[in-house]
Design an enzyme around this catalytic site. Structure first.
Site, PDB file in Angstrom:
ATOM      1  N   ASN A   1       0.864  -1.176   0.000  1.00 35.01           N
ATOM      2  CA  ASN A   1       0.000   0.000   0.000  1.00 35.01           C
ATOM      3  C   ASN A   1       0.902   1.228   0.000  1.00 35.01           C
ATOM      4  O   ASN A   1       1.432   1.620   1.029  1.00 35.01           O
ATOM      5  CB  ASN A   1      -0.881  -0.025   1.269  1.00 35.01           C
ATOM      6  CG  ASN A   1      -1.706   1.237   1.414  1.00 35.01           C
ATOM      7  OD1 ASN A   1      -1.801   2.042   0.495  1.00 35.01           O
ATOM      8  ND2 ASN A   1      -2.304   1.402   2.599  1.00 35.01           N
ATOM      9  N   TRP A   2       1.068   1.803  -1.187  1.00 36.88           N
ATOM     10  CA  TRP A   2       2.022   2.919  -1.310  1.00 36.88           C
ATOM     11  C   TRP A   2       1.484   4.211  -0.715  1.00 36.88           C
ATOM     12  O   TRP A   2       2.219   5.183  -0.572  1.00 36.88           O
ATOM     13  CB  TRP A   2       2.368   3.148  -2.780  1.00 36.88           C
ATOM     14  CG  TRP A   2       3.139   2.042  -3.436  1.00 36.88           C
ATOM     15  CD1 TRP A   2       3.394   0.785  -2.941  1.00 36.88           C
ATOM     16  CD2 TRP A   2       3.760   2.087  -4.731  1.00 36.88           C
ATOM     17  NE1 TRP A   2       4.119   0.050  -3.843  1.00 36.88           N
ATOM     18  CE2 TRP A   2       4.362   0.830  -4.955  1.00 36.88           C
ATOM     19  CE3 TRP A   2       3.853   3.060  -5.718  1.00 36.88           C
ATOM     20  CZ2 TRP A   2       5.053   0.529  -6.127  1.00 36.88           C
ATOM     21  CZ3 TRP A   2       4.534   2.771  -6.883  1.00 36.88           C
ATOM     22  CH2 TRP A   2       5.139   1.509  -7.090  1.00 36.88           C
ATOM     23  N   LYS A   3       0.189   4.243  -0.424  1.00 41.50           N
ATOM     24  CA  LYS A   3      -0.453   5.467   0.095  1.00 41.50           C
ATOM     25  C   LYS A   3      -0.168   6.641  -0.862  1.00 41.50           C
ATOM     26  O   LYS A   3      -0.072   6.423  -2.069  1.00 41.50           O
ATOM     27  CB  LYS A   3       0.000   5.744   1.527  1.00 41.50           C
ATOM     28  CG  LYS A   3      -0.169   4.503   2.410  1.00 41.50           C
ATOM     29  CD  LYS A   3      -0.030   4.761   3.873  1.00 41.50           C
ATOM     30  CE  LYS A   3      -0.201   3.443   4.632  1.00 41.50           C
ATOM     31  NZ  LYS A   3      -0.209   3.613   6.076  1.00 41.50           N
TER      32      LYS A   3
ATOM     33  N   GLU B   1      -7.012   5.078   7.443  1.00 43.67           N
ATOM     34  CA  GLU B   1      -6.786   6.494   7.116  1.00 43.67           C
ATOM     35  C   GLU B   1      -7.996   7.089   6.403  1.00 43.67           C
ATOM     36  O   GLU B   1      -8.318   8.259   6.583  1.00 43.67           O
ATOM     37  CB  GLU B   1      -5.499   6.637   6.283  1.00 43.67           C
ATOM     38  CG  GLU B   1      -4.272   6.426   7.156  1.00 43.67           C
ATOM     39  CD  GLU B   1      -3.080   5.800   6.444  1.00 43.67           C
ATOM     40  OE1 GLU B   1      -3.042   5.814   5.196  1.00 43.67           O
ATOM     41  OE2 GLU B   1      -2.192   5.284   7.142  1.00 43.67           O
TER      42      GLU B   1
ATOM     43  N   GLY C   1       2.238   2.603  10.682  1.00 45.32           N
ATOM     44  CA  GLY C   1       3.217   3.673  10.518  1.00 45.32           C
ATOM     45  C   GLY C   1       3.884   4.105  11.806  1.00 45.32           C
ATOM     46  O   GLY C   1       4.532   5.149  11.855  1.00 45.32           O
TER      47      GLY C   1
ATOM     48  N   SER D   1       3.164  -1.812  10.376  1.00 45.92           N
ATOM     49  CA  SER D   1       4.610  -1.883  10.608  1.00 45.92           C
ATOM     50  C   SER D   1       5.195  -3.264  10.326  1.00 45.92           C
ATOM     51  O   SER D   1       6.132  -3.700  10.996  1.00 45.92           O
ATOM     52  CB  SER D   1       4.961  -1.417  12.027  1.00 45.92           C
ATOM     53  OG  SER D   1       4.556  -0.059  12.217  1.00 45.92           O
TER      54      SER D   1
ATOM     55  N   GLU E   1      -5.628  -4.483  10.468  1.00 51.61           N
ATOM     56  CA  GLU E   1      -4.580  -3.488  10.693  1.00 51.61           C
ATOM     57  C   GLU E   1      -4.899  -2.719  11.974  1.00 51.61           C
ATOM     58  O   GLU E   1      -5.687  -1.761  11.938  1.00 51.61           O
ATOM     59  CB  GLU E   1      -4.525  -2.505   9.520  1.00 51.61           C
ATOM     60  CG  GLU E   1      -4.243  -3.158   8.195  1.00 51.61           C
ATOM     61  CD  GLU E   1      -3.675  -2.170   7.189  1.00 51.61           C
ATOM     62  OE1 GLU E   1      -2.555  -2.404   6.730  1.00 51.61           O
ATOM     63  OE2 GLU E   1      -4.329  -1.155   6.906  1.00 51.61           O
TER      64      GLU E   1
ATOM     65  N   HIS F   1      -9.615   1.536   4.413  1.00 47.89           N
ATOM     66  CA  HIS F   1      -8.381   1.700   5.176  1.00 47.89           C
ATOM     67  C   HIS F   1      -8.616   2.675   6.324  1.00 47.89           C
ATOM     68  O   HIS F   1      -9.398   3.623   6.198  1.00 47.89           O
ATOM     69  CB  HIS F   1      -7.264   2.218   4.256  1.00 47.89           C
ATOM     70  CG  HIS F   1      -5.924   2.196   4.917  1.00 47.89           C
ATOM     71  ND1 HIS F   1      -5.521   3.183   5.796  1.00 47.89           N
ATOM     72  CD2 HIS F   1      -4.924   1.296   4.868  1.00 47.89           C
ATOM     73  CE1 HIS F   1      -4.310   2.876   6.239  1.00 47.89           C
ATOM     74  NE2 HIS F   1      -3.924   1.739   5.691  1.00 47.89           N
TER      75      HIS F   1
ATOM     76  N   GLY G   1       2.744  -0.931   4.289  1.00 50.22           N
ATOM     77  CA  GLY G   1       2.808   0.486   3.960  1.00 50.22           C
ATOM     78  C   GLY G   1       4.252   0.917   3.755  1.00 50.22           C
ATOM     79  O   GLY G   1       4.834   0.756   2.679  1.00 50.22           O
ATOM     80  N   GLY G   2       4.867   1.462   4.811  1.00 49.56           N
ATOM     81  CA  GLY G   2       6.221   2.020   4.722  1.00 49.56           C
ATOM     82  C   GLY G   2       7.227   1.098   4.045  1.00 49.56           C
ATOM     83  O   GLY G   2       8.005   1.537   3.183  1.00 49.56           O
TER      84      GLY G   2
HETATM   85  P1  PGA Z   1       2.647   0.519   7.629  1.00 52.96           P
HETATM   86  O1  PGA Z   1       1.194   0.732   6.943  1.00 52.96           O
HETATM   87  O2  PGA Z   1       3.193  -0.764   7.104  1.00 52.96           O
HETATM   88  O3  PGA Z   1       3.437   1.712   7.214  1.00 52.96           O
HETATM   89  O4  PGA Z   1       2.397   0.468   9.111  1.00 52.96           O
HETATM   90  C1  PGA Z   1       0.331  -0.340   6.707  1.00 52.96           C
HETATM   91  C2  PGA Z   1      -0.949   0.164   6.103  1.00 52.96           C
HETATM   92  O5  PGA Z   1      -1.430   1.230   6.512  1.00 52.96           O
HETATM   93  O6  PGA Z   1      -1.528  -0.478   5.189  1.00 52.96           O
END
Ligand code: PGA
Length: 254
Positions: free
Chosen positions: A10-12, A98, A174, A214, A168, A96, A235-236
């Site tokens: 998930n590149w956001k 966010e 993050g 994470s 999640e 998600h 994500g990251g």
């Molecule tokens: P993260 O994000 O790996 O940076 O914690 C995961 C996500 O939000 O899908």
């Protein structure tokens, strides 16, 4: 039970279309030719057209990060399922945390998107998870259960094998804080129990439940070794091919 691991990036809101080219080329060359673990990248909308051409040269699949529940029309700024399908998008991340936190999405509004996605042959990656306050108040399982029930209401049983759920925990996204292997397994097993109640035993056993929050090469093997952890939503660590491929390698070894 033969669920294939899915590792989804998930590149956001990261990477221009130009930067996308380099990252997908690298992923193609490191883990793009194997088929034992399903690999998916979910870049921003503006990168999907470029990404579509590049993943066509490998086994890597393409996902989007959001979608409109409506098929077409006067919805300024929105993207439809058909537009995604036209770019050979296979998966779409929906609900998600966010989007729930910053854009007011709810179980009910995400449910409409999930149903629209599956109607259009897109595989939803339906995201759920509790906040820190909810975990500390002992509400984790209640919250997650209602997210599953409400977000997946009326999901067509005959398309159940296209469903992916991503657990999640919001406090782990993050932040560098990861759920322990046991914490993840406890919630994943509970999610599967709700899926059994909703769709029956054999249907629920086909649904892949990803862990997200994470995840990185250092902790992936432990999380992926849990019986109900069927992959990761990253994500990251999906923003460099080294870290992302490292997680795919952990899944391949698992
Ligand atoms: P993260 O994000 O790996 O940076 O914690 C995961 C996500 O939000 O899908």
């Amino acid at each position: 039970m033969s669920r294939k691991y899915l590792i989804a990036g998930n590149w956001k809101m990261n990477k221009t279309a130009t930067e996308t080219v380099d990252l997908i080329k690298e992923i193609n060359s490191t883990v793009g030719s194997q088929t034992n673990v399903q690999v998916c990248v979910c870049p921003p909308f503006t990168s999907l057209a470029k990404a579509s051409e590049l993943v066509d040269q490998s086994e890597v699949l393409l996902g989007a990060q959001n979608m409109c529940a409506q098929p077409s029309g006067a919805y300024t700024g929105e993207i439809s399922a058909e537009m995604l399908r036209d770019l050979y998008v296979s998966f779409v991340i929906l609900g998600h945390s966010e989007r729930r936190q910053f854009y007011g999405e709810t179980n009910e509004s995400v449910n409409k998107k999930v149903l629209a996605a599956v109607e259009n042959n897109l595989k939803p990656i339906y995201c759920i998870g509790e906040t820190l306050e909810e975990r500390e108040a002992g509400q984790t399982l209640d919250i997650v259960r209602s997210q599953v029930r409400e977000g997946l209401e009326n999901f067509p049983a005959n398309a159940i094998d296209s469903l992916v759920v991503a657990y999640e925990p919001v406090w782990a996204i993050g932040t560098g804080k990861t759920a322990t292997d046991e914490m993840a397994q406890e919630v994943h097993a509970d999610i599967r129990k709700v899926l059994v109640e909703m769709f029956g035993d054999s249907a629920a056993s086909t649904v892949r439940i990803l862990y997200g929050g994470s995840m990185k090469p250092e902790n992936a093997a432990g999380l992926l070794s849990q019986p109900d952890v069927d992959g990761g939503l990253i994500g990251g660590a999906s923003l460099t091919s080294r870290a992302f491929s490292g997680i795919v390698e952990a899944a391949l070894a698992g």
